[in-house]
Design an enzyme around this catalytic site. Structure first.
Site, short mmCIF file in Angstrom:
data_model
loop_
_atom_site.label_atom_id
_atom_site.label_comp_id
_atom_site.label_asym_id
_atom_site.label_seq_id
_atom_site.Cartn_x
_atom_site.Cartn_y
_atom_site.Cartn_z
N SER A 51 0.85 -1.19 0.00
CA SER A 51 0.00 0.00 0.00
C SER A 51 0.89 1.25 0.00
CB SER A 51 -0.96 -0.03 1.20
OG SER A 51 -1.96 0.94 1.07
N GLU B 11 -1.59 -2.50 -8.57
CA GLU B 11 -2.79 -2.82 -7.80
C GLU B 11 -3.33 -1.50 -7.28
OE1 GLU B 11 -3.24 -2.53 -4.32
OE2 GLU B 11 -1.20 -2.07 -3.69
N HIS C 70 -5.15 -5.28 -2.01
CA HIS C 70 -6.01 -5.04 -0.86
C HIS C 70 -7.27 -5.90 -0.84
CE1 HIS C 70 -3.59 -1.36 -1.16
NE2 HIS C 70 -3.89 -1.11 0.09
#
Length: 298
Positions: free
Chosen positions: A107, A205, A272
């Site tokens: 992230s 992502e 995620h």
């Protein structure tokens, strides 16, 4: 590649970005200790400064202290969130070059992986000790992550047809170093923290996906030339804010990736979403869109 760990080595948890949930982190620490590692925390790991886990200087001090400490053999980010981008250019790169260590996180931690690759060529791990659907540890990912920490080998990640990005898969094969991660942080890194992408496997992502947000991000990366020369694209999980607009977002991504003219493998369980897996960053990988697998060294 940083040296591998052995049982008894010390791991440190730091919080370069947002404030973590203490109970969740304690559970992760307990698992690592049960394996035989020693685990400690940065001095400010659970501090709070607005939406951040301490001030910029506090978060940076914890990370740099871990990078400089010869007793620390791996560094885990307690979580992503927001804020690592504020300190990525102030890491102690001399300490990293002298004694490289595995950084584990994803992230917002993407930007730290990118900067460490740009400045030092040091590999890391995009991932974490993820939870399963029932709130317990995802045992498969946990065991794989431990292997990445302790052994040399290869991980094979098959595409999942249930992931919306699976429809992006084209044909062909590509080989290169895996670079990338979260789309927002790749864009944030452009121009100052993004390494040369020539010959790489670009990992993408995303979370909190809106059509315009995704389109602007990919437009910027393409128009600025940051994606020129990539060998292939590995697409992980794209988490839609409005699932009903998911097909629109996937079409937007396809429009941008088609222009690159390289093999694309979508549907990878990285990011995620449901039951994600950890992946080495900065290591050689082979993308096989025909077979639907990504194979990476660790």
């Amino acid at each position: 590649m940083p040296s591998k760990l052995k049982l008894g080595d010390r791991i440190r948890f730091v919080s370069p970005a947002s404030v973590p949930d203490r109970d969740e982190i304690v559970a992760r620490v307990r698992f690592l200790e049960e394996l035989g590692f020693q685990v400690d925390f940065g001095s400010h790991a659970f501090h709070r400064h607005g939406f951040l886990a301490g001030t910029d200087d506090e978060r940076l001090d914890d990370l740099n202290s871990a990078l400089r400490d010869p007793d620390i053999r791996a560094i885990f980010a307690t979580r992503g969130g927001k804020g690592a981008y504020r300190i990525a250019d102030r890491l102690d790169f001399d300490a990293v070059r002298l004694d490289p260590k595995l950084l584990v996180g994803f992230s917002d931690i993407t930007i730290l992986h990118l900067m460490l690759l740009r400045q030092c060529g040091v590999a890391g791990i995009h991932g974490a000790l993820f939870r399963d659907g029932d709130g317990g540890a995802d045992l498969e990912n946990r065991d794989t992550l431990v292997k990445m920490l302790m052994e040399a080998g290869r991980i094979i990640i098959p595409s999942r047809t249930t992931e919306p990005t699976a429809s992006l898969t084209t044909k062909g094969k590509a080989k290169g170093v895996v670079v990338g991660g979260n789309l927002d942080l790749i864009v944030t890194a452009a121009g100052w923290a993004l390494p040369d992408m020539t010959g790489t496997i670009l990992l993408l992502e995303a979370i909190d996906c809106y059509p315009g947000r995704v389109d602007r991000a990919l437009t910027m990366l393409r128009k600025a030339g940051h994606l020129d020369g990539v060998a292939g694209v590995a697409v992980g999980q794209f988490m839609m804010v409005e699932p009903s607009r998911g097909a629109v977002i996937i079409d937007i991504v396809r429009d941008h990736l088609d222009v690159l003219g390289v093999p694309v493998l979508g549907g990878l369980p990285i990011g995620h979403g449901e039951r994600p897996v950890s992946l080495p960053i900065g290591r050689m990988a082979e993308l096989d869109a025909d077979l639907g697998i990504l194979t990476a060294d660790y």
